[in-house]
Design a protein around this motif. Structure first.
Motif, PDB file in Angstrom:
ATOM      1  N   VAL A   1       0.891  -1.206  -0.057  1.00 13.46           N
ATOM      2  CA  VAL A   1      -0.044  -0.081   0.020  1.00 13.46           C
ATOM      3  C   VAL A   1       0.671   1.371   0.009  1.00 13.46           C
ATOM      4  CG1 VAL A   1      -1.632   1.390   1.377  1.00 13.46           C
ATOM      5  CG2 VAL A   1      -2.005  -1.332   0.998  1.00 13.46           C
ATOM      6  N   SER A   2       1.921   1.237   0.905  1.00 12.03           N
ATOM      7  CA  SER A   2       2.679   2.184   0.865  1.00 12.03           C
ATOM      8  C   SER A   2       3.323   2.395  -0.355  1.00 12.03           C
ATOM      9  CB  SER A   2       4.052   2.302   1.906  1.00 12.03           C
ATOM     10  OG  SER A   2       3.309   2.118   3.254  1.00 12.03           O
ATOM     11  N   ALA A   3       3.855   1.378  -1.164  1.00 10.81           N
ATOM     12  CA  ALA A   3       4.818   1.535  -2.257  1.00 10.81           C
ATOM     13  C   ALA A   3       3.752   2.174  -3.436  1.00 10.81           C
ATOM     14  CB  ALA A   3       5.446   0.234  -2.752  1.00 10.81           C
ATOM     15  N   MET A   4       2.532   1.798  -3.139  1.00 15.35           N
ATOM     16  CA  MET A   4       1.539   2.269  -4.200  1.00 15.35           C
ATOM     17  C   MET A   4       0.998   3.715  -4.107  1.00 15.35           C
ATOM     18  SD  MET A   4       1.726  -0.302  -6.019  1.00 15.35           S
ATOM     19  CE  MET A   4       0.750  -1.273  -7.184  1.00 15.35           C
ATOM     20  N   LEU A   5       0.808   3.810  -2.817  1.00 13.27           N
ATOM     21  CA  LEU A   5      -0.011   4.995  -2.515  1.00 13.27           C
ATOM     22  C   LEU A   5       0.694   6.235  -1.794  1.00 13.27           C
ATOM     23  CD1 LEU A   5      -3.428   3.283  -1.739  1.00 13.27           C
ATOM     24  CD2 LEU A   5      -2.457   4.046  -3.839  1.00 13.27           C
ATOM     25  N   GLN A   6       1.735   5.804  -1.239  1.00 14.31           N
ATOM     26  CA  GLN A   6       2.427   6.923  -0.573  1.00 14.31           C
ATOM     27  C   GLN A   6       2.868   8.122  -1.283  1.00 14.31           C
ATOM     28  OE1 GLN A   6       5.111   5.755   2.650  1.00 14.31           O
ATOM     29  NE2 GLN A   6       6.320   7.652   2.459  1.00 14.31           N
ATOM     30  N   VAL A   7       2.751   9.351  -0.794  1.00 17.47           N
ATOM     31  CA  VAL A   7       3.044  10.676  -1.663  1.00 17.47           C
ATOM     32  C   VAL A   7       4.027  11.296  -0.835  1.00 17.47           C
ATOM     33  CG1 VAL A   7       2.511  12.652  -2.757  1.00 17.47           C
ATOM     34  CG2 VAL A   7       0.780  10.537  -2.850  1.00 17.47           C
ATOM     35  N   ASP A   8       5.147  11.604  -1.227  1.00 16.85           N
ATOM     36  CA  ASP A   8       6.360  12.167  -0.501  1.00 16.85           C
ATOM     37  C   ASP A   8       6.172  13.582  -0.988  1.00 16.85           C
ATOM     38  OD1 ASP A   8       7.585  10.417   1.556  1.00 16.85           O
ATOM     39  OD2 ASP A   8       7.842   9.131  -0.406  1.00 16.85           O
ATOM     40  N   ALA A   9       6.408  14.388  -0.521  1.00 18.64           N
ATOM     41  CA  ALA A   9       6.573  16.139  -0.720  1.00 18.64           C
ATOM     42  C   ALA A   9       7.030  16.828   0.299  1.00 18.64           C
ATOM     43  CB  ALA A   9       5.072  16.700  -0.835  1.00 18.64           C
ATOM     44  N   ARG A  10       7.542  18.045   0.035  1.00 15.39           N
ATOM     45  CA  ARG A  10       8.345  18.970   0.808  1.00 15.39           C
ATOM     46  C   ARG A  10       7.592  20.233   0.941  1.00 15.39           C
ATOM     47  NH1 ARG A  10      14.514  18.546   1.694  1.00 15.39           N
ATOM     48  NH2 ARG A  10      14.241  16.325   2.642  1.00 15.39           N
ATOM     49  N   LEU A  11       7.589  20.737   2.134  1.00 17.83           N
ATOM     50  CA  LEU A  11       7.100  22.210   2.049  1.00 17.83           C
ATOM     51  C   LEU A  11       8.501  23.018   2.833  1.00 17.83           C
ATOM     52  CD1 LEU A  11       3.774  23.214   3.718  1.00 17.83           C
ATOM     53  CD2 LEU A  11       5.797  24.464   4.428  1.00 17.83           C
ATOM     54  N   THR A  12       8.719  24.040   2.002  1.00 15.79           N
ATOM     55  CA  THR A  12       9.844  24.722   2.324  1.00 15.79           C
ATOM     56  C   THR A  12       9.261  26.450   2.525  1.00 15.79           C
ATOM     57  OG1 THR A  12      11.043  23.653   0.654  1.00 15.79           O
ATOM     58  CG2 THR A  12      12.012  25.781   1.392  1.00 15.79           C
ATOM     59  N   PHE A  13       9.537  26.916   3.683  1.00 15.09           N
ATOM     60  CA  PHE A  13       9.257  28.260   3.951  1.00 15.09           C
ATOM     61  C   PHE A  13      10.300  28.878   4.787  1.00 15.09           C
ATOM     62  CE2 PHE A  13       5.775  26.836   7.308  1.00 15.09           C
ATOM     63  CZ  PHE A  13       6.742  25.731   7.881  1.00 15.09           C
ATOM     64  N   GLU A  14      10.270  30.433   4.581  1.00 13.27           N
ATOM     65  CA  GLU A  14      11.089  31.260   5.649  1.00 13.27           C
ATOM     66  C   GLU A  14      10.394  31.657   6.749  1.00 13.27           C
ATOM     67  OE1 GLU A  14      13.648  33.684   3.363  1.00 13.27           O
ATOM     68  OE2 GLU A  14      13.481  32.443   1.745  1.00 13.27           O
ATOM     69  N   GLU A  15      11.220  32.251   7.704  1.00 12.09           N
ATOM     70  CA  GLU A  15      10.595  32.786   8.918  1.00 12.09           C
ATOM     71  C   GLU A  15       9.790  34.009   8.412  1.00 12.09           C
ATOM     72  OE1 GLU A  15      13.391  31.692  12.620  1.00 12.09           O
ATOM     73  OE2 GLU A  15      13.493  33.488  11.749  1.00 12.09           O
ATOM     74  N   GLY A  16       8.389  33.884   8.993  1.00 14.49           N
ATOM     75  CA  GLY A  16       7.508  35.027   8.592  1.00 14.49           C
ATOM     76  C   GLY A  16       6.675  34.660   7.626  1.00 14.49           C
ATOM     77  N   HIS A  17       7.079  33.913   6.617  1.00 14.68           N
ATOM     78  CA  HIS A  17       6.535  33.381   5.433  1.00 14.68           C
ATOM     79  C   HIS A  17       5.490  32.479   5.454  1.00 14.68           C
ATOM     80  CE1 HIS A  17       8.816  36.082   2.697  1.00 14.68           C
ATOM     81  NE2 HIS A  17       9.591  35.948   3.744  1.00 14.68           N
ATOM     82  N   SER A  18       4.262  32.358   4.515  1.00 14.64           N
ATOM     83  CA  SER A  18       3.387  31.226   4.702  1.00 14.64           C
ATOM     84  C   SER A  18       3.333  30.420   3.329  1.00 14.64           C
ATOM     85  CB  SER A  18       2.016  31.806   4.531  1.00 14.64           C
ATOM     86  OG  SER A  18       2.014  32.806   5.812  1.00 14.64           O
ATOM     87  N   ALA A  19       2.879  29.166   3.573  1.00 15.08           N
ATOM     88  CA  ALA A  19       3.172  28.333   2.368  1.00 15.08           C
ATOM     89  C   ALA A  19       1.575  27.714   2.484  1.00 15.08           C
ATOM     90  CB  ALA A  19       4.118  27.542   2.401  1.00 15.08           C
ATOM     91  N   ASN A  20       0.888  27.433   1.278  1.00 18.41           N
ATOM     92  CA  ASN A  20      -0.302  26.667   1.075  1.00 18.41           C
ATOM     93  C   ASN A  20      -0.064  25.824   0.114  1.00 18.41           C
ATOM     94  OD1 ASN A  20      -0.170  28.352  -1.342  1.00 18.41           O
ATOM     95  ND2 ASN A  20      -2.353  28.651  -0.971  1.00 18.41           N
ATOM     96  N   TYR A  21       1.158  25.280  -0.140  1.00 19.57           N
ATOM     97  CA  TYR A  21       1.330  24.313  -1.169  1.00 19.57           C
ATOM     98  C   TYR A  21       2.534  23.413  -0.971  1.00 19.57           C
ATOM     99  CZ  TYR A  21       4.821  27.081  -3.447  1.00 19.57           C
ATOM    100  OH  TYR A  21       6.058  27.594  -3.431  1.00 19.57           O
TER     101      TYR A  21
END
Lengths: 395, 597
Positions: free
Chosen positions: A120-140
């Motif tokens: 299940v992990s091999a098929m369905l696991q989605v790895d991503a990263r979220l990068t942000f700086e202090e004081g900044h926002s991220a919505n993706y």
């Protein structure tokens, strides 16, 4: 039934499939694969070795100097798959339902769950990263090792309208229509990995006719396998607006210059970047801290103090994400992964894995099963010893 | 019976003497200076507060690979060596402390290779710049790609630099001492000297209240200049003066003042450092090793001579070894504030403890002397391995952020190492079984059967712990970086052990292997465990690639070779019987042949 002189092929097949011999052979094959995968990591990196030995149907080997490869071993996929079939079928066919076998039932069901969880992990696991700086926002979040060509309508200063074409659709010659726009893009060429350099006079003429592309020479490269290396994908994209071409653009993860065009009073930006997924909520990095033990550079702790804002749900709260303490929210888990820019930027690993609970359940079942089974065996052994002792005493 | 009691009492007294041997040393140095009192003083180094005794031992281990120095016709403790290095550097420069055994490094300095391995700083002094130039050239090469010469020259330079830093921890070498530095602290030149000490000082001696950073002497001198009084600096100045003058009374008084100041600043940390000093002096793992080896020798002797007398003696020593070993583990856990396994060194100590305990339990159940041999042998071997692993310096180093979780250290790491103990005990019994069937003329099949049942039981135990430990490791990985299983070499190693025991169990249930097969597979299981425990660290990839050493590689190769040999012994037909059958066959041919059953 099995005493009949000629077994039907189905029964013979079932016998073979549920046999203990097959289980042992498969376990031994798995050991060989695991060992080979471990040793190969020195040269191939973890990702490369796993792709070659564990996530494959066959393991290929090319003898020194030979022109073609030969398959030498079944890969992890068939071995793991057959093992699960063998385990389930044997469990159902051979093991009786009685209390003495309760431990074995628990062990084998737990193991099936464990291997199933890995599939299940091999098929369905989605790895991503979220990068942000202090004081900044991220919505993706950005998917690791997956890219997209993005067409962004930047006409409205308040928001951007984005359309991403995933890598899987970027086949040479494909023509794709961008919905809700008069635009079409034609993929002239896509390279998974490449090297860019400023075009020299002796270099052949570039395929690109617009943007910064004509000044750049691109050399295609095989994809990287090492764990810390990254591909630099590039694409030649022909943009058609209302039937006429806006020119062939060279887009690449290695180009930081903004490229775009206007059409029908609207401005568009083109980008080749890590594939993005937008979240219905946003995370703001309030503070990143990185402590070391006094007088050393041994890291003691990394932590991100994050504001989680989800307008639809009326949620607005502060969370602290640190080592061994991820944030689990709406099916995604955010882990403290890395940092940069003099400790003002934080990188979170973001994982979506619907099967994440299975190992926990499986571990409990198997451990319990082993305890019960060995406990019962020990009890039987002791009773037998007592019996022998009394028998000896009686004579 | 009475004589036997006297013998047991004698054994108990001997065991106690061995266990307490660390405290017999008076701890007095030249002119009666109380070196132990100095060793007790707290300092901050490597991110934690420890007694100067620990710091001195680790520094000397890093430089000389031993915890003592032979000089002036007597043996100096690490602390006394440190005192001399800091306060009487001219004397310390004559001590043979630098191990140089690489012929090319010796050649670089124009020295022929001789039987001598240790060189004093005085002998290396003139070659410092050559060594430094070669070391910085070699440092540009990735550590794993370096040649033997490059590694050796980098190592020598690191050792010399450490020595240099120690000399400049409390004063500038060649100056008039700390009191003089303090008197000059307010001048421009004094501040420059303070700056130099602040940069070079190897450890920090000025306590801070609360949990903050301590200051080193240079930083203290700068604080003094800024108007913050530094009483501990004055005490250290007095301490130095007393040491150089050989004034034991003044030295002891200054030590007391420094210690009191430490207690006032951070009573808890300084108290723990005091425990650590006692732990260092007691040397539980070294003494445990001695007790185990004596017990083992007695057990061997008991096979040939007076078993009824010798075996109980061996038991007493074995139990004493286990008690000392356990005490050491408990003290370490208290001093470090961590579960017992935090690195490769402590895993060796713990695996050995688990194996010794398992062996003792088997002995209690079966009472055939076999469990005791396994217990003593595994305790002894693992403590030797640990002793060699300790040569890299502090074995209680701070835990990196990702490992900073007592919960997972206590569950995953402990469980998996208990699994290692199990496979080693099973392998050791199997090895004993293999040797026994060649050594004994008529091995008792009943005894052989009971050995097989011991081995099988232990393998069940190992499977339980190895599996649970492996999956717990996966769960920890899921908690800390979001993936349950990543095919990291250490994870794969753990999986190999689980798969091997699973194969063993199924093959036995299916009747494909019997007694001999079980034993052979258990011996191979030892090799697989050793690979998973040490071998994968040597690949230098993955998240668990800590503690790599070249020496460990040859040791591991040696162990693998031994396993292959034992496997051969296990699989070969019993030799004596072969010879006898052949002889019998010949005599049959000579006489009237009867069919041989």
């Amino acid at each position: 039934m099995s005493n009949q002189p000629e077994k039907s092929i189905a029964v013979a097949l079932l016998d073979a499939l549920t046999s203990l011999k097959l289980a042992i052979v498969l376990l031994a094959l798995l050991m060989v694969l695991v060992l080979a995968c471990t040793l190969a990591q020195v040269d191939l990196g973890t990702h490369g070795a796993v792709e070659r030995y564990m996530r494959s149907w066959l393991v290929w080997w090319r003898p020194d100097g030979a022109s073609s490869s030969i398959p030498v071993l079944p890969g992890g996929t068939p071995v793991g798959g057959l093992l699960i079939v063998n385990l389930s079928a044997a469990q159902i066919r051979k093991l009786q339902l009685n209390w003495r076998k309760a431990g074995l039932w628990l062990i084998h069901i737990g193991l099936i769950l464990l291997v199933a969880g890995e599939f299940v992990s091999a098929m369905l696991q989605v790895d991503a990263r979220l990068t942000f700086e202090e004081g900044h926002s991220a919505n993706y979040v950005e998917r690791t090792r997956q890219y997209e060509v993005a067409v962004v309508d930047t006409s409205d200063p308040k928001f951007d309208d984005e359309f991403g074409i995933p890598e899987s659709l970027l086949r040479d010659g494909a023509t794709l229509t961008i919905p809700k726009t008069p635009l079409q893009v034609k993929v002239v060429a896509y390279m998974r990995n490449s090297e860019l350099r400023n075009r020299a006079d002796k270099d052949p003429k570039s395929n690109a006719t617009a943007g910064v592309g004509p000044e750049i020479t691109v050399q295609g490269l095989p994809p990287v396998t090492a764990d810390d290396a990254q591909d630099t994908p590039s694409a030649y994209i022909d943009v058609l607006a209302g039937g006429s071409s806006k020119g062939v653009f060279l887009l690449s993860a290695g180009i930081s210059a903004v490229q775009g065009f206007s059409h029908g009073g609207r401005t568009y930006r083109l980008d080749l970047r890590l594939r993005r997924e937008y979240l219905p909520y946003s995370l703001t990095l309030k503070d990143f801290s990185h402590d070391v033990y006094p007088g050393t550079d041994i890291p003691k702790n990394f932590s991100s103090l994050v504001r989680l804002l989800h307008p639809e749900r009326g949620e607005d709260r502060t969370v602290l994400i640190y080592m061994n303490q991820p944030l689990r929210y709406e099916g995604r888990t955010f882990y403290q992964a890395s940092f940069g820019k003099n400790d003002t930027m934080s990188v979170l690993q973001v994982v979506q894995n619907p099967g994440w609970l299975m190992p926990y359940v499986s571990c409990t079942l198997v451990t319990l099963g082993l305890l019960i089974h060995f406990g019962l065996s020990l009890g039987r052994l002791q009773r037998r010893q007592v019996r022998t002792a009394t028998a000896v005493g009686a004579t | 019976m009475n004589g036997r009691r006297i013998l047991l009492g004698f054994a108990a007294v001997t065991a106690t003497l061995i266990a307490a041997s660390g405290f017999f040393d008076s701890g007095k140095g030249r002119q009666g200076v109380d070196v132990v009192a100095f060793g007790q003083l707290p300092a901050q180094e490597g991110g934690r507060i420890k007694p100067i005794d620990s710091l001195a031992r680790n520094a000397l281990l890093m430089i000389r690979s031993k915890q003592t120095v032979r000089a002036d016709g007597r043996t100096l403790s690490a602390t006394e060596w440190l005192l001399d290095t800091m306060f009487r550097p001219q004397l310390a420069d004559t001590y043979p402390i630098f191990v140089v055994d690489d012929p090319d490094v010796l050649g670089l300095m124009g020295m022929p290779q001789t039987a001598e391995r240790y060189y004093s700083f005085d002998r290396l002094r003139n070659h410092t710049s050559k060594v430094q130039a070669q070391a910085s050239a070699a440092r540009r090469v990735d550590a794993k790609q370096r040649t033997r010469f490059q590694s050796a020259v980098v190592q020598l330079f690191d050792r010399m630099y450490l020595y240099y830093r120690i000399k400049h921890t409390l004063q500038i070498e060649g100056g008039a001492g700390l009191a003089d530095e303090l008197a000059r602290a307010h001048t421009q030149a004094g501040q420059e000297r303070a700056q130099a000490i602040a940069e070079l000082a190897y450890f920090r001696v000025l306590p801070s209240t609360g949990k903050g950073d301590w200051r080193n002497v240079g930083e203290g001198m700068m604080a003094l200049h800024a108007g913050m009084p530094q009483p501990v600096l004055e005490h250290y100045a007095a301490l130095q003066k007393a040491y150089v003058a050989g004034d034991a009374t003044a030295f002891a008084a200054a030590c007391t003042k420094v210690l009191d100041a430490g207690h006032r600043a951070d009573a808890e940390a300084v108290g723990v450092a005091g425990h650590e000093l006692q732990f260092n002096r007691a040397q539980p793992f070294y003494n445990g090793m001695v007790l185990y080896v004596v017990a083992l020798l007695l057990l061997f002797a008991s096979w040939a001579y007076k078993p009824e007398t010798l075996r109980p003696l061996a038991y007493v020593l074995l139990i004493a070894g286990l008690i000392v070993h356990t005490g050491g583990l408990v003290s370490r856990t208290i001093v470090q504030g961590r579960p017992p396994v935090t690195n490769l060194y402590s895993s060796a100590v713990f695996v050995g403890w688990g194996a010794a305990l398992l062996g003792a339990v088997l002995e209690r159940m079966y009472r055939n002397g076999f469990g005791a041999v396994v217990a003593a042998a595994s305790g002894f071997v693992s403590l030797i391995v640990a002793h060699h692993l300790a040569a890299d310096g502090d074995t209680m180093e701070m835990m990196r952020a990702v490992l900073d979780s007592n919960f997972w250290l206590a569950t995953h790491v402990i469980t998996i190492t208990i699994g290692y103990s199990g496979t080693f005990v099973a392998g050791a019994i199997a090895a004993g079984w293999a040797i026994r069937r060649h050594a004994l003329r008529n091995p008792d099949p009943q005894a052989s059967k009971s050995l097989a049942s011991m081995t099988y039981g232990i393998q069940c135990f190992s499977l339980l712990f190895s599996f649970a430990g492996t999956v717990l490791g996966g769960i920890w990985a899921d908690q800390s970086w979001g993936r349950f299983w990543g095919w990291d070499p250490k994870e794969n190693g753990a999986l190999l052990i689980v798969l091997w025991i699973a194969i063993l169990m199924h093959a036995r249930w299916g009747g494909y292997v019997r007694e001999r097969g079980l034993m052979a597979m258990s011996i191979a299981g030892m090799a697989i465990t050793a690979f998973s425990w040490f071998g994968v660290n040597m690949l230098g990839v993955g998240l668990h690639s800590y503690g790599f050493t070249d020496k460990a590689f040859s040791a591991l190769a040696g162990f693998m070779g031994l396993c292959v040999l034992l496997l051969g012994l296990c699989l070969a037909p019993p030799r004596f019987r072969v010879v006898r059958t052949l002889a019998a066959g010949l005599s049959f041919q000579n006489g009237a042949a009867t069919p041989h059953g």
